[in-house]
Design a protein around this motif. Structure first.
Motif, PDB file in Angstrom:
ATOM      1  N   TRP A  99       6.957  -9.645   9.239  1.00  0.00           N
ATOM      2  CA  TRP A  99       6.019  -9.542  10.325  1.00  0.00           C
ATOM      3  C   TRP A  99       5.289 -10.882  10.298  1.00  0.00           C
ATOM      4  CZ3 TRP A  99       5.071  -5.293  13.328  1.00  0.00           C
ATOM      5  CH2 TRP A  99       5.675  -4.325  13.221  1.00  0.00           C
ATOM      6  N   ARG A 116       3.403  -1.827  14.737  1.00  0.00           N
ATOM      7  CA  ARG A 116       4.246  -0.823  14.466  1.00  0.00           C
ATOM      8  C   ARG A 116       3.995   0.493  15.464  1.00  0.00           C
ATOM      9  NH1 ARG A 116       8.334  -1.254  13.657  1.00  0.00           N
ATOM     10  NH2 ARG A 116       8.979  -1.341  11.529  1.00  0.00           N
ATOM     11  N   ALA A 425      12.548  -4.449  19.459  1.00  0.00           N
ATOM     12  CA  ALA A 425      12.353  -4.459  17.985  1.00  0.00           C
ATOM     13  C   ALA A 425      11.683  -3.088  17.394  1.00  0.00           C
ATOM     14  CB  ALA A 425      11.747  -5.951  17.471  1.00  0.00           C
ATOM     15  N   HIS A 427      11.411   0.069  15.161  1.00  0.00           N
ATOM     16  CA  HIS A 427      11.804   0.246  13.903  1.00  0.00           C
ATOM     17  C   HIS A 427      12.097  -1.037  12.805  1.00  0.00           C
ATOM     18  CE1 HIS A 427      13.616   4.567  14.417  1.00  0.00           C
ATOM     19  NE2 HIS A 427      12.648   4.150  15.137  1.00  0.00           N
ATOM     20  N   SER A 428      11.765  -2.280  13.696  1.00  0.00           N
ATOM     21  CA  SER A 428      12.158  -3.567  12.897  1.00  0.00           C
ATOM     22  C   SER A 428      10.855  -4.145  12.694  1.00  0.00           C
ATOM     23  CB  SER A 428      12.909  -4.538  13.866  1.00  0.00           C
ATOM     24  OG  SER A 428      14.149  -3.974  13.940  1.00  0.00           O
ATOM     25  N   GLU A 431       7.909  -5.220  15.794  1.00  0.00           N
ATOM     26  CA  GLU A 431       8.105  -4.429  16.863  1.00  0.00           C
ATOM     27  C   GLU A 431       6.902  -4.772  18.186  1.00  0.00           C
ATOM     28  OE1 GLU A 431       7.499  -0.229  16.121  1.00  0.00           O
ATOM     29  OE2 GLU A 431       7.387   0.230  18.377  1.00  0.00           O
TER      30      GLU A 431
END
Ligand code: BES
Ligand code: MN
Ligand code: MN
Length: 461
Positions: A99, A116, A425, A427-428, A431
């Motif tokens: 992140w 998130r 993005a 779930h990555s 996000e």
């Protein structure tokens, strides 16, 4: 063109965003029980915001899992009723080091909100609460509305089915509206008309009863990791068809016309490859990329582990190897049937030198939502009114298993009015959700309510 709706959004947008950021600061991760207090904080926050917006009978409905936030505004029992569904739980944020800013400290960069859950699903569910506030403030709510916002979607909605069957009367409505999907691009609106189902398993392959020195035993006994890899590799043939007997038995085959219609959706292979930094694409022979990721079933390994993965080298044959394997299902496949076929097949391809255990996780049924219903037409017109373009119906590859359950348990169809982008993005790491998308959702939803009320009335006349 400025309207009452866009004026209200202009005047209130910084508050709307601030309120969303506060929701995004709560790490309501459903996969890890350590976050249970945060789950409750998120549920409380949503309940509070529903009340402030003007909802009645707001309550946290307890379940053996995470509470479901309920709220409603019944304007007139003779008006149509819209049941809004969303989820306030989020996926875990790891791997954290990828992140660029901490997942629960939202920041806005290049007009995108990074956190998130920004798109999946807090940003999208919050559009509904703000659109509701707007309609209450402007006295334009043309339908009754019920909110049902759960906290276990990312872990399989384990307790929502029971809640729904226990509350059939309370949840009575004409249609369900969900913003938990995406659209093609900010200048190419689309409405999702299908979701894939899911059959998810953990497999365990056991070789020798203990870890062995790979020099003393190597070559003479089955290495469960080698065997597991071979078993997994055999699940696709050279055309990337799945080899499980009967896997394609009930798969819906689209007609040439339907496929031609699908192929009209704007899509660039080069951009797709470039966005993912891929030399080439990969998939089932005979189908296009958009077909492969939406109307065709798939099998993917989601994780694989075993043996020594620490620093340096350790010469060892592990006793066990593991993998998580999921299959995305399409209309007429049944999650239960596929689960059975997978279990049987996976056991049958194991050599006698190993033992295999298959443990099924949550599953879910595929759905196709109608694109000729009054609700769909109302949604389509709403997108047209706010984007200036008619939205394209598209089948999505993702899964929201409760959509099929809403149909079977409540008899209700859903309209999937999602405003996310594939590039968000979800779930990555990193996000994000566009400020444009968030505000456009708040703008579009009131049109949907107005259209749905009008078109239901016209239909009844
Ligand atoms: N909102 C997503 C599903 C989705 C995203 C559908 C984008 C279409 C477009 C949802 O929260 C999700 O992640 N679903 C899971 C399944 C669930 C049982 C964990 C999925 O699709 O993997
Ligand atoms: Mn979601
Ligand atoms: Mn999700």
């Amino acid at each position: 063109m400025p309207s009452e709706i866009t004026n209200y959004i202009q005047e209130n947008k910084s508050r709307f965003i601030d309120e969303l950021l506060n929701l995004l600061r709560i790490p309501s991760i459903s996969a890890d029980v350590a976050y249970k207090p945060e789950i409750l904080r998120a549920a409380d926050y949503i309940a509070q915001k529903l009340r402030e917006a003007g909802a009645d009978n707001v309550a946290l409905c307890e379940t053996p899992g995470n509470p479901i936030v309920y709220g409603e505004k019944i304007v007139d029992p003779n008006l149509p009723t819209v049941l809004m569904y969303g989820h306030y739980d989020v996926q875990p944020a790891d791997p954290l080091e990828l992140w660029t800013s901490p997942p629960f400290e939202p920041v806005i960069k290049d007009d995108k909100i990074y956190a998130r859950g920004a798109c999946d699903d807090k940003g999208q569910l919050y559009m509904h609460i703000k659109a509701f506030e707007l309609m209450m403030q402007q006295n334009t709510l043309a339908c009754n509305i019920k909110f049902m916002i759960e906290g276990e979607e990312e872990v399989g909605s384990n307790h929502l089915g029971y809640f729904v069957t226990q509350n059939r009367d309370k949840l009575q409505a004409d249609v369900i509206v969900i913003s938990d999907t995406g659209m093609i691009a900010n200048d190419i609106p689309s409405i999702t008309t299908g979701l894939r189902g899911l059959s998810y398993h953990e497999v365990e392959v056991t070789g020798p009863s203990r870890d062995l020195h790979s020099g003393l035993y190597g070559g003479a006994v089955a290495n469960p990791i080698n065997i597991l890899c071979k078993m997994i590799a055999s699940l696709h043939d050279e055309n990337n068809h799945i080899t499980i007997p009967g896997f394609y038995d009930n798969v819906e085959e689209l007609s040439a016309e339907e496929r031609a219609e699908m192929a009209k959706a704007p899509f660039s292979l080069d951009e797709y490859k470039q966005a993912l930094n891929l030399g080439d694409l990969h998939g089932e022979a005979g189908y296009s990329t958009n077909e492969r990721n939406s109307i065709r079933p798939t099998l993917d390994v989601n994780g694989i582990w075993g043996g020594y993965t620490g620093e340096g080298a350790k010469t060892v044959i592990a006793s066990k190897a593991f993998a998580k394997i999921s299959m995305r299902l399409v209309p007429h496949q049944s999650s239960e049937e596929i689960t059975e076929k997978f279990q049987k097949h996976f056991a049958s391809i194991a050599p006698p030198s190993v033992k295999v255990v298959v443990r099924p996780h949550h599953g879910g049924e595929p759905v196709v939502t109608p694109s000729n219903s009054v609700a769909f037409q109302a949604a389509s017109r709403a997108f047209e009114q706010t984007f200036g373009k008619k939205p394209i119906p598209v089948r999505s590859g993702g899964s929201i298993p409760i959509v099929a359950m809403f149909k079977s348990e409540l008899g209700l169809d859903s309209v999937l009015m999602g405003f996310g982008l594939d590039s968000d993005a979800i779930h990555s790491p990193n996000e994000h959700y566009g400020v444009f998308n968030f505000l456009k959702g708040i703008e579009t939803l009131p049109y949907f309510f107005r259209n749905f009320a009008e078109m239901s009335r016209e239909g009844a006349e």
